[in-house]
Write an enzyme that holds these catalytic residues in place. Sequence first.
Site, PDB file in Angstrom:
ATOM      1  N   SER A   1     -11.101   2.074   0.910  1.00 26.91           N
ATOM      2  CA  SER A   1     -10.310   3.216   1.359  1.00 26.91           C
ATOM      3  C   SER A   1     -11.090   4.515   1.145  1.00 26.91           C
ATOM      4  CB  SER A   1      -8.961   3.219   0.625  1.00 26.91           C
ATOM      5  OG  SER A   1      -8.035   4.063   1.248  1.00 26.91           O
TER       6      SER A   1
ATOM      7  N   ASP B   1      -5.964  -1.278   5.056  1.00 28.35           N
ATOM      8  CA  ASP B   1      -6.531  -0.742   3.816  1.00 28.35           C
ATOM      9  C   ASP B   1      -6.884  -1.853   2.829  1.00 28.35           C
ATOM     10  OD1 ASP B   1      -6.937   0.656   1.352  1.00 28.35           O
ATOM     11  OD2 ASP B   1      -5.787   2.333   2.170  1.00 28.35           O
TER      12      ASP B   1
END
Length: 337
Positions: free
Chosen positions: A87, A199
């Site tokens: 991320s 993610d």
Amino acid sequence: MTDSLRGGGSAPEPTSRARRVLHAALAGLREFAYTGPRPNPGPQPPAARPRLGLALGGGFARGLAHIGVLRILQANRIPIDALAGTSAGAIAAAALASGRPLDELVEHAREMRWSSVGRWTIPSLGFATNQRMERMLTTMLGCTRFEELKIPLAVVAADITTGETVIFRSGDLIQPIRASCSVPGLFVPVEVEGRMLVDGAIVSNVPVGALSDFGVDVKVAISLGAGGWPRRPTNLFQVVGNAFQIAEAQAEENWRRQCDLVIEPDVAAFDWDDFEHFSELVRAGEVAARRALPALRALLEGVRGRKIGDRSQETGRRSQETGVRSQNEEKTVRLES
């Protein structure tokens, strides 16, 4: 007089003299070929320095703290040999791996806002798309493929269909980073190589394990999830952020076992969408890195000492083997003589 000289004993036969000269020459050649130069009893050259790998965790806006950590490590000339990121950590890791001047990257990060990465869309698989990241990343990094990076990098995402961890180390760079930052429920998943990815924080928020294939000696994690239990959320970003923080707490024990040191910037006072607090977040990273420097240096020095010890033992073993081989060759020469 001439008769007495002739009668004093028989002279060695020419063939016997030639045979001894030939054996002596062969012995010299064998010693040169098999033993080589004698071991140098002096100080041995230092072993290669330990290879350091950094695993940068996710945290959305809190990821700005990574800049502070990297700034301090670079200022103190701590070499980094491999990177892994999830991320926001994937963005920071790629920025460092690109080889661009850190100050230049800081300016890019200072201008980052929600509008830099996201655009609201009609809800289907997500409320927004992070397609705008493509232009931002290409401008910031100055490259679009893993092979163009100066430092090896692993980017972690999650397959929302199978639940598998997906690690990218080669090929296109931009789409894997987008996928790694695609917060499920908020952003539309990113399709890469036929897989629907989101993610990476849902499977590996601090991707220490992704460093394993890089052959590093020391693994250091940078975690942005510490700092107490999540606060009561007041918007969508905070709901998602709290969900990730709870999930990370459940997986924390696992990744901590895999690393040698953890750097934890104090970012508990900042929400996951606090991009406007750039300076404070960077400062939090700097403070944490300075605090960790003595432990990091001691760790690197300890590994270096062990590597020197291992090299000395290997040198001694080889020297002993060489001595035994030399003695055996000398015995063989004598027998042949």
